[in-house]
Design a protein around this motif. Structure first.
Motif, PDB file in Angstrom:
ATOM      1  N   PHE A  84      20.524  28.380-111.626  1.00  0.00           N
ATOM      2  CA  PHE A  84      18.955  28.481-111.913  1.00  0.00           C
ATOM      3  C   PHE A  84      18.810  28.474-113.298  1.00  0.00           C
ATOM      4  O   PHE A  84      19.951  28.517-113.948  1.00  0.00           O
ATOM      5  CB  PHE A  84      18.606  30.104-111.210  1.00  0.00           C
ATOM      6  CG  PHE A  84      19.286  31.246-111.763  1.00  0.00           C
ATOM      7  CD1 PHE A  84      18.947  31.812-112.907  1.00  0.00           C
ATOM      8  CD2 PHE A  84      20.103  31.703-110.894  1.00  0.00           C
ATOM      9  CE1 PHE A  84      19.664  33.112-113.206  1.00  0.00           C
ATOM     10  CE2 PHE A  84      20.947  32.839-111.277  1.00  0.00           C
ATOM     11  CZ  PHE A  84      20.824  33.372-112.538  1.00  0.00           C
ATOM     12  N   VAL A 122      15.454  35.403-114.160  1.00  0.00           N
ATOM     13  CA  VAL A 122      15.284  33.958-113.720  1.00  0.00           C
ATOM     14  C   VAL A 122      13.972  33.342-114.354  1.00  0.00           C
ATOM     15  O   VAL A 122      13.116  34.176-114.079  1.00  0.00           O
ATOM     16  CB  VAL A 122      15.174  33.885-112.199  1.00  0.00           C
ATOM     17  CG1 VAL A 122      15.098  32.569-111.578  1.00  0.00           C
ATOM     18  CG2 VAL A 122      16.500  34.424-111.316  1.00  0.00           C
ATOM     19  N   VAL A 144      13.500  28.116-110.723  1.00  0.00           N
ATOM     20  CA  VAL A 144      14.559  27.535-109.770  1.00  0.00           C
ATOM     21  C   VAL A 144      14.130  26.241-109.248  1.00  0.00           C
ATOM     22  O   VAL A 144      13.509  25.796-108.542  1.00  0.00           O
ATOM     23  CB  VAL A 144      14.528  28.427-108.432  1.00  0.00           C
ATOM     24  CG1 VAL A 144      15.613  28.152-107.674  1.00  0.00           C
ATOM     25  CG2 VAL A 144      14.699  30.125-108.972  1.00  0.00           C
ATOM     26  N   THR A 172      18.315  23.235-105.916  1.00  0.00           N
ATOM     27  CA  THR A 172      19.365  24.154-106.506  1.00  0.00           C
ATOM     28  C   THR A 172      19.682  25.078-105.513  1.00  0.00           C
ATOM     29  O   THR A 172      18.840  25.303-104.380  1.00  0.00           O
ATOM     30  CB  THR A 172      18.902  24.473-107.879  1.00  0.00           C
ATOM     31  OG1 THR A 172      17.577  25.233-107.878  1.00  0.00           O
ATOM     32  CG2 THR A 172      18.681  23.395-108.897  1.00  0.00           C
ATOM     33  N   GLY A 206      19.111  28.439-105.486  1.00  0.00           N
ATOM     34  CA  GLY A 206      18.396  29.360-105.284  1.00  0.00           C
ATOM     35  C   GLY A 206      16.940  28.981-104.594  1.00  0.00           C
ATOM     36  O   GLY A 206      16.253  29.608-104.497  1.00  0.00           O
ATOM     37  N   TRP A 207      16.731  27.560-104.422  1.00  0.00           N
ATOM     38  CA  TRP A 207      15.687  26.919-103.947  1.00  0.00           C
ATOM     39  C   TRP A 207      15.485  26.972-102.217  1.00  0.00           C
ATOM     40  O   TRP A 207      14.550  27.076-101.825  1.00  0.00           O
ATOM     41  CB  TRP A 207      15.463  25.667-104.468  1.00  0.00           C
ATOM     42  CG  TRP A 207      14.544  24.704-103.650  1.00  0.00           C
ATOM     43  CD1 TRP A 207      13.190  24.690-104.446  1.00  0.00           C
ATOM     44  CD2 TRP A 207      14.227  23.934-102.826  1.00  0.00           C
ATOM     45  NE1 TRP A 207      12.400  23.956-103.718  1.00  0.00           N
ATOM     46  CE2 TRP A 207      12.971  23.221-102.804  1.00  0.00           C
ATOM     47  CE3 TRP A 207      15.268  23.360-102.043  1.00  0.00           C
ATOM     48  CZ2 TRP A 207      12.665  22.386-101.936  1.00  0.00           C
ATOM     49  CZ3 TRP A 207      14.892  22.237-101.008  1.00  0.00           C
ATOM     50  CH2 TRP A 207      13.686  21.771-101.039  1.00  0.00           C
ATOM     51  N   LYS A 219      17.355  32.590-101.474  1.00  0.00           N
ATOM     52  CA  LYS A 219      16.059  32.126-102.134  1.00  0.00           C
ATOM     53  C   LYS A 219      16.301  33.286-103.509  1.00  0.00           C
ATOM     54  O   LYS A 219      16.261  34.540-103.335  1.00  0.00           O
ATOM     55  CB  LYS A 219      14.849  32.570-101.382  1.00  0.00           C
ATOM     56  CG  LYS A 219      13.538  32.370-102.201  1.00  0.00           C
ATOM     57  CD  LYS A 219      13.320  30.775-102.292  1.00  0.00           C
ATOM     58  CE  LYS A 219      12.029  30.590-102.811  1.00  0.00           C
ATOM     59  NZ  LYS A 219      11.756  29.171-103.200  1.00  0.00           N
ATOM     60  N   LEU A 220      15.880  32.601-104.578  1.00  0.00           N
ATOM     61  CA  LEU A 220      15.666  33.221-105.974  1.00  0.00           C
ATOM     62  C   LEU A 220      14.175  32.904-106.418  1.00  0.00           C
ATOM     63  O   LEU A 220      13.686  31.663-106.188  1.00  0.00           O
ATOM     64  CB  LEU A 220      16.721  32.743-106.898  1.00  0.00           C
ATOM     65  CG  LEU A 220      17.953  33.638-106.712  1.00  0.00           C
ATOM     66  CD1 LEU A 220      18.911  32.892-108.032  1.00  0.00           C
ATOM     67  CD2 LEU A 220      17.963  34.724-106.891  1.00  0.00           C
ATOM     68  N   ASN A 221      13.621  33.895-106.904  1.00  0.00           N
ATOM     69  CA  ASN A 221      12.249  33.659-107.461  1.00  0.00           C
ATOM     70  C   ASN A 221      12.173  33.627-109.039  1.00  0.00           C
ATOM     71  O   ASN A 221      12.818  34.690-109.571  1.00  0.00           O
ATOM     72  CB  ASN A 221      11.249  34.596-106.840  1.00  0.00           C
ATOM     73  CG  ASN A 221      11.322  34.424-105.358  1.00  0.00           C
ATOM     74  OD1 ASN A 221      10.648  33.318-104.883  1.00  0.00           O
ATOM     75  ND2 ASN A 221      11.589  35.355-104.739  1.00  0.00           N
ATOM     76  N   PRO A 222      11.424  33.243-109.548  1.00  0.00           N
ATOM     77  CA  PRO A 222      10.950  33.370-111.125  1.00  0.00           C
ATOM     78  C   PRO A 222      10.656  34.510-111.293  1.00  0.00           C
ATOM     79  O   PRO A 222       9.730  35.497-110.758  1.00  0.00           O
ATOM     80  CB  PRO A 222       9.698  32.230-111.537  1.00  0.00           C
ATOM     81  CG  PRO A 222       9.941  31.084-110.288  1.00  0.00           C
ATOM     82  CD  PRO A 222      10.480  31.952-109.235  1.00  0.00           C
TER      83      PRO A 222
END
Length: 455
Positions: A165, A178, A181, A185, A187-188, A193-196
């Motif tokens: 990320f 973060v 994302v 990638t 975390g997408w 899942k990753l979030n801004p």
């Protein structure tokens, strides 16, 4: 083919094995099985020396079953590195002396350059220093495609994984914040899942911050391995996220492809659907096929085409691309209840703009030059660097690798493309701030220029 003076038979190699036949070629008999034979030689005692898969063997070919015995031996030799480097230096100079494309060496005295740099050889203590001397010498010719690489060996280089990320470096910790994302990638995806705004507190149980220790102590040699992230969300909840650690190259490719897709959407939206965009990342067979797919999937209904060869390292497919783009319709095909289809296929027959810049190299410089010369496109961007020449490679006796320009490339008016890159019709700058913000004034100019020609 070796004759046996005692029996009159003929010994020869075929299909990687040793054969024996009568003097007239009749009655051939395979004496070895499985291939791997590299050379044979008849010995004074009538036996046959056979080098097979890099080992020395002796065959009693006249005996029944032609038995083979391995020969064990040891050979000691002394390597004089200084003499070897001097021989490599002389070899390098000779190769350029008889093979460099310009007999006048771009106005330099090649003999004088040999004397100038040869005197440094006694001071060379490492293969990298030797390569540097050769690079300095050939660099005085001011010719591209003439790099020298040190002989192999030494410790294996290390690599660090990418976080997967984009990092918000305005946040100093604890943890890593973060910023974004990108699509596709790690975390997408929903399962990881990753979030801004999320903060990664630990990776594989280790506390992390956006500093040097992150890559040295946490991500070093982790490419392809599982990363276990402890993540604090923007709502304060803590969760665990796992995914395979990507390499920097994988992340760069994802970001690059995302940028290209965003450009295509931008062009089509800003032009009201009249134009489309295609990028050529390299002048190679694979990129040629990809270019064909891009163009002919996107061209139906479009009235203009922007072709981008920025960030293109070159290759050798410029002429093939131009052959395609020069096609003009000479007929059309009609299916019942369908719209007419122009022929031949893959003939765009629309106004075009080619974008190029300082990052367009070699064959990617020849391409816009040829498109302009053929009257196929207008050019937008920045002048190319002028690294345009055909080159070949060779290896010196000490393992040093080198490239040598052997064929020059010239425009029909006699001007060289080497050191005289292609100048655009519309010269447009991009500032670092614009690039980082995703603003592309060169692309905006290409749209503006092409829309004037679209009917």
């Amino acid at each position: 083919m070796i004759p046996d003076p005692e029996t009159g038979a003929i010994l020869f190699m075929s299909e990687g094995d040793v054969f024996r036949a009568d003097y007239d070629g009749s009655n051939p008999r395979r004496l070895t099985q499985g291939g791997g034979v590299q050379s044979i030689e008849l010995n004074p005692d009538g036996t046959l020396s056979v080098i097979r898969n890099g080992t020395l063997n002796v065959m009693r070919h006249r005996a029944p079953q032609a038995p083979v015995e391995n020969v064990a031996f040891r050979a000691d030799w002394t390597r004089d590195v200084r003499k070897e480097r001097r021989a490599a230096f002389q070899q390098f100079w000779r190769e350029f002396n008889r093979g460099f494309y310009d007999a006048n060496f771009h106005g330099r005295d090649w003999v004088a350059l040999r004397k100038k740099y040869e005197r440094y050889l006694p001071s060379v203590g490492h293969r990298a220093e030797f390569a540097t001397i050769l690079n300095e010498m050939v660099g005085e010719l001011e010719s591209s495609h003439s790099e020298v690489g040190a002989a192999g060996g030494g410790p294996r280089s290390q690599s660090s994984a990418h976080l997967g990320f984009l990092v918000d470096y305005t946040y100093d910790g604890p943890g890593i914040k973060v910023r974004a994302v990108p699509e596709r990638t790690p975390g997408w995806y929903a399962k990881s899942k990753l979030n801004p705004g999320d903060v990664v507190m630990t990776i594989n149980g280790k506390d992390v911050r956006p500093d040097e220790a992150l890559y040295r102590d946490v991500l070093n040699e982790q490419v392809g391995r599982e990363l276990n992230l402890k993540v604090r969300g923007t709502d304060g909840t803590v969760r665990e996220v796992k995914y395979r650690a990507p390499s920097g190259g994988e992340m760069s490719a994802i970001a690059f492809n995302t940028r290209l897709e965003n450009r295509r959407r931008y062009v089509e939206q800003k032009s009201g659907g009249k134009l489309t965009y295609a990028h050529i990342a390299g002048m190679s067979g694979g990129e040629l096929e990809r270019f064909n797919q891009q163009v002919w999937q996107r061209m139906p209904g479009k009235k203009g085409l922007i072709i981008d060869v920025r960030n293109n390292g070159g290759g050798n497919t410029s002429d093939q691309i131009i052959d395609i783009l020069e096609r003009r319709p000479n007929a059309y095909y009609q299916l019942r209840d369908e719209a007419p289809i122009l022929g031949p296929g893959q003939a765009p027959n629309v106004p075009m703009v080619v974008m190029h810049a300082e990052t367009s190299y070699s064959n990617a410089e020849m391409y816009p030059s040829a498109m302009k010369a053929r009257g196929l496109a207008k050019l937008v961007g920045k002048p190319t660097p002028g690294y345009v020449i055909y080159t070949g490679g060779f290896t010196l006796v000490d393992g040093t690798s080198a490239r040598m320009p052997g064929t020059g490339t010239f425009r029909l008016d006699g001007s060289p493309l080497e050191n005289m890159g292609q100048v655009p019709d519309f010269d447009v700058d991009i500032t670092p701030e614009q690039y980082m913000a995703g603003i592309d004034p060169q692309l905006d100019k290409a749209i503006e220029v092409l829309m004037r020609d679209v009917k």
